[in-house]
Scaffold this active site. Structure first.
Site, PDB file in Angstrom:
ATOM      1  N   ASP A 272      42.781  42.861  35.980  1.00 44.83           N
ATOM      2  CA  ASP A 272      41.331  42.983  35.844  1.00 44.83           C
ATOM      3  C   ASP A 272      41.031  44.002  34.745  1.00 44.83           C
ATOM      4  O   ASP A 272      41.918  44.757  34.310  1.00 44.83           O
ATOM      5  CB  ASP A 272      40.734  43.423  37.194  1.00 44.83           C
ATOM      6  CG  ASP A 272      39.219  43.465  37.159  1.00 44.83           C
ATOM      7  OD1 ASP A 272      38.616  42.574  36.523  1.00 44.83           O
ATOM      8  OD2 ASP A 272      38.635  44.388  37.747  1.00 44.83           O
TER       9      ASP A 272
ATOM     10  N   ASP B 100      37.308  45.875  33.741  1.00 42.21           N
ATOM     11  CA  ASP B 100      36.390  46.985  33.998  1.00 42.21           C
ATOM     12  C   ASP B 100      36.802  47.716  35.273  1.00 42.21           C
ATOM     13  O   ASP B 100      36.929  47.115  36.337  1.00 42.21           O
ATOM     14  CB  ASP B 100      34.956  46.460  34.131  1.00 42.21           C
ATOM     15  CG  ASP B 100      33.919  47.573  34.059  1.00 42.21           C
ATOM     16  OD1 ASP B 100      34.301  48.733  33.832  1.00 42.21           O
ATOM     17  OD2 ASP B 100      32.722  47.283  34.227  1.00 42.21           O
TER      18      ASP B 100
ATOM     19  N   ASP C  37      40.619  46.344  40.840  1.00 44.93           N
ATOM     20  CA  ASP C  37      39.936  47.467  41.501  1.00 44.93           C
ATOM     21  C   ASP C  37      38.961  47.022  42.569  1.00 44.93           C
ATOM     22  O   ASP C  37      38.291  47.860  43.177  1.00 44.93           O
ATOM     23  CB  ASP C  37      39.187  48.309  40.452  1.00 44.93           C
ATOM     24  CG  ASP C  37      37.990  47.566  39.875  1.00 44.93           C
ATOM     25  OD1 ASP C  37      38.121  46.353  39.575  1.00 44.93           O
ATOM     26  OD2 ASP C  37      36.916  48.188  39.729  1.00 44.93           O
TER      27      ASP C  37
END
Length: 272
Positions: free
Chosen positions: A8, A10, A205
């Site tokens: 991932d 961001d 995240d």
């Protein structure tokens, strides 16, 4: 040992306009040691080239082929279900570009699909048109179902999922989503790297997209606490990541990195 990484973006490798400390070094390590990797994003606004350019400005040595967006996954999925179809799109350039490359025509009347993607300027007039098209039989497709998106400094904006929920409520129709945690996007990305299930490691995240999607596919999952999900949030979920780290900087530690590589997540039927 063949292993590869789906990563991932961001909250994992950058925050806003700044790379997360250790992230550039981690990506350099993967490149240097020959581990295949691909960045996954649930943002359909930009093309892979646009995303690549942004990452390069942050110091990452990447190419267009290292990026896989939910817009790409959506376009490729629809092209297999209805080649050369038509779509009414609420979204931006990245999604429109991918649909055109997949052979789709963008129309304002009688589309095969109504597709909802990321957008910073969504007009109520377009939403009303989409509602009527779905009521008349067009299939409702979402690039992702994220309810909100972080924009830095602790602020958020409405995500694709918020607008999709509005259309679902207005039409009584459920959207099909292609982005994370959908197995559609996860499987496409894995195959693009030439990996099997047990060779794939997902780093993210967000529990409800990255970890849920990766875990459901049988990938080894690594949750980084540098983004959306915090350690105190983990008790809310009935599933768990295989590994939890503070940030990708922890993966510069060879011992931890090797333990993740050796993790086996192949699900087998127990002997009776």
């Amino acid at each position: 040992m063949k292993k590869g990484f789906l990563i991932d973006m961001d909250g994992v490798i950058y925050h806003g306009k700044h790379p997360i400390p250790g992230a550039v070094e981690f990506i350099n390590k993967l490149r240097r040691e020959g581990y295949p990797f691909m960045f996954l994003t649930n943002n359909s606004q930009r093309t892979s080239r646009d995303v690549c350019y942004r990452l390069k400005t942050l110091g990452f040595e990447v190419t267009d082929e290292d990026i896989f967006t939910c817009g790409m996954a959506t376009a490729r999925y629809l092209a297999t279900k209805k080649p050369h179809g038509t779509a009414f799109v609420i979204g931006e350039g990245g999604l429109l570009n991918e649909l055109h490359q997949a052979g789709y025509s963008i129309v304002d009347e009688n589309p095969d699909y109504v597709i909802i993607g990321e957008g910073r300027t969504i007009l109520l007039e377009s939403v009303d048109k989409a509602i009527n098209m779905v009521m008349k039989g067009a299939k409702l497709i979402a690039t992702n179902l994220d309810p909100n998106c972080p924009v830095g400094n602790g602020s958020y904006r409405a995500g694709c999922g918020a607008f999709v929920a509005m259309l679902e409520f207005a039409t009584g129709k459920k959207a099909f989503s292609v982005g994370k945690p959908s197995p559609v996007m996860m499987r496409m990305a894995r195959k693009a790297l030439g990996l099997t299930t047990d060779e794939t490691i997902m780093i993210g995240d967000t529990m409800s997209t990255d970890i849920l999607g990766g875990g459901s596919m049988g990938f080894t999952t690594v949750l980084t606490l540098s983004g959306v999900t915090k350690e105190e949030d983990l008790v809310q979920f009935a599933y768990a990541p295989d590994f939890t780290i503070r940030s990708v900087a922890d993966l510069l530690d060879d011992e931890l990195f090797d333990s993740i590589l050796k993790k086996q997540n192949e699900y087998e039927t127990p002997e009776v």
